[in-house]
Design a protein around this motif. Structure first.
Motif, mmCIF file in Angstrom:
data_model
loop_
_atom_site.group_PDB
_atom_site.id
_atom_site.type_symbol
_atom_site.label_atom_id
_atom_site.label_comp_id
_atom_site.label_asym_id
_atom_site.label_seq_id
_atom_site.Cartn_x
_atom_site.Cartn_y
_atom_site.Cartn_z
ATOM 1 N N LYS A 1 15.434 -52.429 -11.951
ATOM 2 C CA LYS A 1 16.792 -52.521 -11.393
ATOM 3 C C LYS A 1 17.630 -51.304 -11.768
ATOM 4 O O LYS A 1 18.408 -50.807 -10.953
ATOM 5 N N VAL A 2 17.480 -50.846 -13.006
ATOM 6 C CA VAL A 2 18.257 -49.681 -13.455
ATOM 7 C C VAL A 2 17.871 -48.440 -12.655
ATOM 8 O O VAL A 2 18.724 -47.623 -12.300
ATOM 9 N N LYS A 3 16.573 -48.296 -12.352
ATOM 10 C CA LYS A 3 16.112 -47.129 -11.575
ATOM 11 C C LYS A 3 16.765 -47.076 -10.195
ATOM 12 O O LYS A 3 16.983 -45.993 -9.650
ATOM 13 N N LYS A 4 17.053 -48.258 -9.630
ATOM 14 C CA LYS A 4 17.655 -48.309 -8.293
ATOM 15 C C LYS A 4 19.177 -48.123 -8.339
ATOM 16 O O LYS A 4 19.824 -48.041 -7.297
ATOM 17 N N SER A 5 19.751 -48.091 -9.535
ATOM 18 C CA SER A 5 21.205 -47.975 -9.682
ATOM 19 C C SER A 5 21.638 -46.510 -9.605
ATOM 20 O O SER A 5 20.821 -45.609 -9.441
ATOM 21 N N ASP A 6 22.953 -46.303 -9.769
ATOM 22 C CA ASP A 6 23.503 -44.943 -9.712
ATOM 23 C C ASP A 6 23.555 -44.271 -11.082
ATOM 24 O O ASP A 6 24.156 -43.207 -11.227
ATOM 25 N N LEU A 7 22.956 -44.891 -12.086
ATOM 26 C CA LEU A 7 22.986 -44.311 -13.433
ATOM 27 C C LEU A 7 22.315 -42.937 -13.458
ATOM 28 O O LEU A 7 21.257 -42.746 -12.844
ATOM 29 N N ASP A 8 22.922 -41.997 -14.190
ATOM 30 C CA ASP A 8 22.295 -40.695 -14.410
ATOM 31 C C ASP A 8 21.317 -40.855 -15.574
ATOM 32 O O ASP A 8 21.699 -40.797 -16.745
ATOM 33 N N LEU A 9 20.045 -41.066 -15.247
ATOM 34 C CA LEU A 9 19.053 -41.367 -16.274
ATOM 35 C C LEU A 9 18.726 -40.178 -17.163
ATOM 36 O O LEU A 9 18.350 -40.347 -18.322
ATOM 37 N N ASP A 10 18.874 -38.966 -16.622
ATOM 38 C CA ASP A 10 18.626 -37.772 -17.450
ATOM 39 C C ASP A 10 19.697 -37.636 -18.532
ATOM 40 O O ASP A 10 19.396 -37.393 -19.701
ATOM 41 N N GLU A 11 20.933 -37.800 -18.122
ATOM 42 C CA GLU A 11 22.049 -37.712 -19.083
ATOM 43 C C GLU A 11 21.951 -38.839 -20.115
ATOM 44 O O GLU A 11 22.147 -38.637 -21.310
ATOM 45 N N LEU A 12 21.615 -40.041 -19.639
ATOM 46 C CA LEU A 12 21.472 -41.187 -20.542
ATOM 47 C C LEU A 12 20.300 -40.976 -21.500
ATOM 48 O O LEU A 12 20.379 -41.322 -22.679
ATOM 49 N N GLY A 13 19.226 -40.371 -21.004
ATOM 50 C CA GLY A 13 18.071 -40.075 -21.856
ATOM 51 C C GLY A 13 18.418 -39.114 -22.970
ATOM 52 O O GLY A 13 17.989 -39.287 -24.124
ATOM 53 N N GLU A 14 19.233 -38.119 -22.652
ATOM 54 C CA GLU A 14 19.671 -37.157 -23.667
ATOM 55 C C GLU A 14 20.516 -37.855 -24.728
ATOM 56 O O GLU A 14 20.369 -37.615 -25.927
ATOM 57 N N GLU A 15 21.400 -38.737 -24.287
ATOM 58 C CA GLU A 15 22.257 -39.480 -25.214
ATOM 59 C C GLU A 15 21.414 -40.381 -26.129
ATOM 60 O O GLU A 15 21.640 -40.460 -27.340
ATOM 61 N N LEU A 16 20.418 -41.058 -25.537
ATOM 62 C CA LEU A 16 19.529 -41.914 -26.327
ATOM 63 C C LEU A 16 18.746 -41.102 -27.351
ATOM 64 O O LEU A 16 18.599 -41.502 -28.506
ATOM 65 N N MET A 17 18.238 -39.939 -26.927
ATOM 66 C CA MET A 17 17.433 -39.119 -27.828
ATOM 67 C C MET A 17 18.269 -38.606 -28.995
ATOM 68 O O MET A 17 17.815 -38.610 -30.148
ATOM 69 N N GLN A 18 19.501 -38.177 -28.723
ATOM 70 C CA GLN A 18 20.371 -37.675 -29.790
ATOM 71 C C GLN A 18 20.672 -38.778 -30.804
ATOM 72 O O GLN A 18 20.668 -38.554 -32.012
ATOM 73 N N ARG A 19 20.929 -39.982 -30.302
ATOM 74 C CA ARG A 19 21.216 -41.110 -31.202
ATOM 75 C C ARG A 19 19.971 -41.495 -31.990
ATOM 76 O O ARG A 19 20.050 -41.821 -33.180
ATOM 77 N N LYS A 20 18.829 -41.440 -31.321
ATOM 78 C CA LYS A 20 17.565 -41.761 -31.992
ATOM 79 C C LYS A 20 17.306 -40.793 -33.143
ATOM 80 O O LYS A 20 16.965 -41.204 -34.261
ATOM 81 N N LEU A 21 17.481 -39.511 -32.895
ATOM 82 C CA LEU A 21 17.282 -38.503 -33.939
ATOM 83 C C LEU A 21 18.260 -38.721 -35.095
ATOM 84 O O LEU A 21 17.888 -38.609 -36.264
ATOM 85 N N ALA A 22 19.506 -39.044 -34.759
ATOM 86 C CA ALA A 22 20.521 -39.277 -35.793
ATOM 87 C C ALA A 22 20.158 -40.484 -36.650
ATOM 88 O O ALA A 22 20.318 -40.464 -37.881
#
Length: 202
Positions: free
Chosen positions: A149-170
């Motif tokens: 469902k998320v893939k079909k939405s308007d979410l910017d998955l690349d930007e969200l992926g970067e945010e997730l990765m930064q938080r994960k590293l932190a």
């Protein structure tokens, strides 16, 4: 988490984890979360193989359990802090997200219990096995339903992926947990330096 404990039983999953960690730096949100899922599932499978073989290496077993629990804790936190709120704004299925959060709570309860236990304690193996069953069920639902469902939405998955990765590293740094594959890299660099010093002696 014991940093000096090494074993053949975790080397294969460490290699796949190292690959997943390096690759996830450029992944979109869905791919990053799926890479986490695969890495943790590998650890649960490795644990079952150890049990089937009657492997009594408690140090290796504890390292595997601690590695999986730490990875799950960080994964759950980045989903709850970043991914689920973004998904709630993007899709029209609050029940699916509510269920995912309840499943996280059940897993976190088992992780908390395991953190207070040692291999050989009553129910240690059983709790980790049940945790694996919870996680595999959660992963299947998340990947087939929520992620679709998320893939079909308007979410910017690349930007969200970067945010997730930064938080994960932190979180890895904040909790003092080595990033997946980091211990292996340190061991390899240590053995390389020993090898080169031996060459210099001759």
């Amino acid at each position: 988490m014991p940093r000096n404990a090494t074993s053949k039983s975790t080397s294969k999953s460490s290699k796949s984890a190292q690959h997943a960690a390096s690759a996830s730096k450029s992944m979109d949100a869905i791919k990053l979360l799926i890479a986490d899922h695969r890495m943790v599932n590998d650890l649960f499978d490795e644990f079952e193989k150890m049990k089937d073989k009657g492997d009594e290496d408690d140090e290796a077993k504890q390292l595997l359990v601690e590695t999986a629990c730490a990875a799950l804790t960080i994964h759950a936190q980045i989903e709850e802090e970043i991914f689920y709120p973004a998904a709630r704004d993007a899709i029209d299925d609050m029940d699916l997200l509510d269920e995912a959060e309840v499943e996280h709570a059940s897993a976190k309860q088992l992780i908390s219990e395991l953190s207070a236990m040692q291999p050989g304690d009553d129910l240690y193996d059983a709790k980790f096995t049940v945790l694996g069953e919870y996680v595999k069920h959660h992963v299947q639902e998340e990947e087939k339903e929520l992620f679709a469902k998320v893939k079909k939405s308007d979410l910017d998955l690349d930007e969200l992926g970067e945010e997730l990765m930064q938080r994960k590293l932190a979180l890895h740094e904040e909790l003092g947990v080595p990033l997946e594959g980091e211990e292996m890299e340190e061991e390899e660099s240590g053995s390389r330096s020993k090898s080169s010093s031996r060459k210099n002696v001759h």
